[in-house]
Write an enzyme that holds these catalytic residues in place. Structure first.
Site, PDB file in Angstrom:
ATOM      1  N   ILE A 197       5.001  30.312  44.424  1.00 24.23           N
ATOM      2  CA  ILE A 197       5.065  31.575  43.689  1.00 24.23           C
ATOM      3  C   ILE A 197       4.890  32.783  44.591  1.00 24.23           C
ATOM      4  CG2 ILE A 197       4.320  30.560  41.505  1.00 24.23           C
ATOM      5  CD1 ILE A 197       1.554  31.797  42.024  1.00 24.23           C
ATOM      6  N   ASN A 248      -1.624  30.878  35.972  1.00 24.97           N
ATOM      7  CA  ASN A 248      -2.784  30.040  36.241  1.00 24.97           C
ATOM      8  C   ASN A 248      -2.993  29.742  37.725  1.00 24.97           C
ATOM      9  OD1 ASN A 248      -4.843  27.790  35.685  1.00 24.97           O
ATOM     10  ND2 ASN A 248      -3.164  26.652  36.651  1.00 24.97           N
ATOM     11  N   TYR A 268     -12.157  35.644  46.416  1.00 29.24           N
ATOM     12  CA  TYR A 268     -11.607  34.977  45.240  1.00 29.24           C
ATOM     13  C   TYR A 268     -12.052  35.682  43.967  1.00 29.24           C
ATOM     14  CZ  TYR A 268     -10.958  31.378  41.670  1.00 29.24           C
ATOM     15  OH  TYR A 268     -10.600  30.698  40.525  1.00 29.24           O
ATOM     16  N   ALA A 317     -13.023  38.711  43.620  1.00 26.32           N
ATOM     17  CA  ALA A 317     -12.424  40.046  43.546  1.00 26.32           C
ATOM     18  C   ALA A 317     -10.992  39.980  43.040  1.00 26.32           C
ATOM     19  CB  ALA A 317     -12.470  40.712  44.923  1.00 26.32           C
ATOM     20  N   LYS A 354      -9.778  37.801  41.027  1.00 21.11           N
ATOM     21  CA  LYS A 354      -9.812  37.480  39.605  1.00 21.11           C
ATOM     22  C   LYS A 354     -10.306  38.666  38.775  1.00 21.11           C
ATOM     23  CE  LYS A 354      -8.278  33.252  39.631  1.00 21.11           C
ATOM     24  NZ  LYS A 354      -7.013  32.915  38.943  1.00 21.11           N
TER      25      LYS A 354
END
Length: 247
Positions: A60, A86, A148, A150, A152
């Site tokens: 992605i 996800n 990680y 941050a 999210k």
């Protein structure tokens, strides 16, 4: 939902864990699911026994990947109803060990890719739903995982902003924030069994229900928020974390 006119759902990071459980949950409802992941073998396992799950091997973060994914869905069914952002990666480490080599992949996968994929979906996601997968622990201090967390937290901000921006188009945008969940994310980080055990111990100490969640429990929240029964819900970030975020 009637299977006479099934929805089409894209789930990224569908090869394992929450993504796999979510793809299967939507498929069990009768939806056509485009299961996206970087490795074909786990996607094949996700689709096993579910003929309406359609694997798509894609990175992605690659140039053009967002449009490739949308085009695949349209070529299959001519429509898109739900997008589940996800896919994510974690590269742990205290502040003094962080480098561009650990920052860039997390930002690219956890933040930039969902932006570009959601953007690419806008032309076809009419009266549809976007569900972003965040982390409830990101709403608290998470030593050694600041980058990680941050990414999210930023995804949650996007969730709220997009919910307001896209409401006039009939698009709902929500987020689910899992707590400690039984997934192979530790193995994907390259942690040793002892390190994984230490992380689990810390997670249990932060979780009032004193257990690790199951991917199916998070998938229940994702499919529920994406359902017609939640048609007046948007901009919400729903923790599924055994009480961790409120402790």
């Amino acid at each position: 939902m009637s299977t006479a006119n099934p929805r089409t759902v894209i789930v990224t990071g569908a090869g394992t864990g929450i993504g796999r459980a979510t793809a299967r949950a939507f498929a069990d409802e009768g939806a056509h699911v485009i299961a996206v992941g970087r490795r074909p073998e786990p996607l094949t396992e996700t689709a096993a026994g579910h003929p309406n799950i359609h694997p798509l091997t894609a990175d992605i973060t690659a140039d053009g990947a967002a449009q490739k994914i949308i085009d695949f869905a349209l070529a299959y069914s001519g429509r898109l109803d739900v997008l589940v952002n996800n896919a994510a990666i974690v590269q742990s480490g205290p502040l003094d060990s962080i480098t561009r080599q650990t920052i860039d992949p997390q930002v690219a996968t956890n933040l930039v890719a969902p932006i570009l994929l959601t953007q690419a979906a806008l032309t076809v996601l009419r009266n549809g739903v976007v569900v972003n997968v965040s982390t409830s622990i990101g709403q608290r201090a998470w030593p050694g995982n600041s980058v990680y967390a941050a990414t999210k937290a930023a995804l949650e901000t996007l969730t709220r902003a997009w919910a307001v921006e896209l409401a006039p188009r009939g698009i709902r945008v929500l987020a689910v924030a899992p707590g400690a969940t039984e997934t192979p994310i530790g193995e994907h980080q390259g942690l040793t069994p002892d390190q994984i055990a230490a992380v689990r111990k810390w997670q249990l100490e932060q979780t009032p229900m004193a257990r690790i969640g199951r991917p199916e429990e998070v998938a229940w929240a994702i499919t529920g928020l994406a359902s017609a029964k939640a048609s007046f819900v948007t901009g919400t970030v729903l923790p599924v974390d055994g009480g961790a975020v409120i402790a």
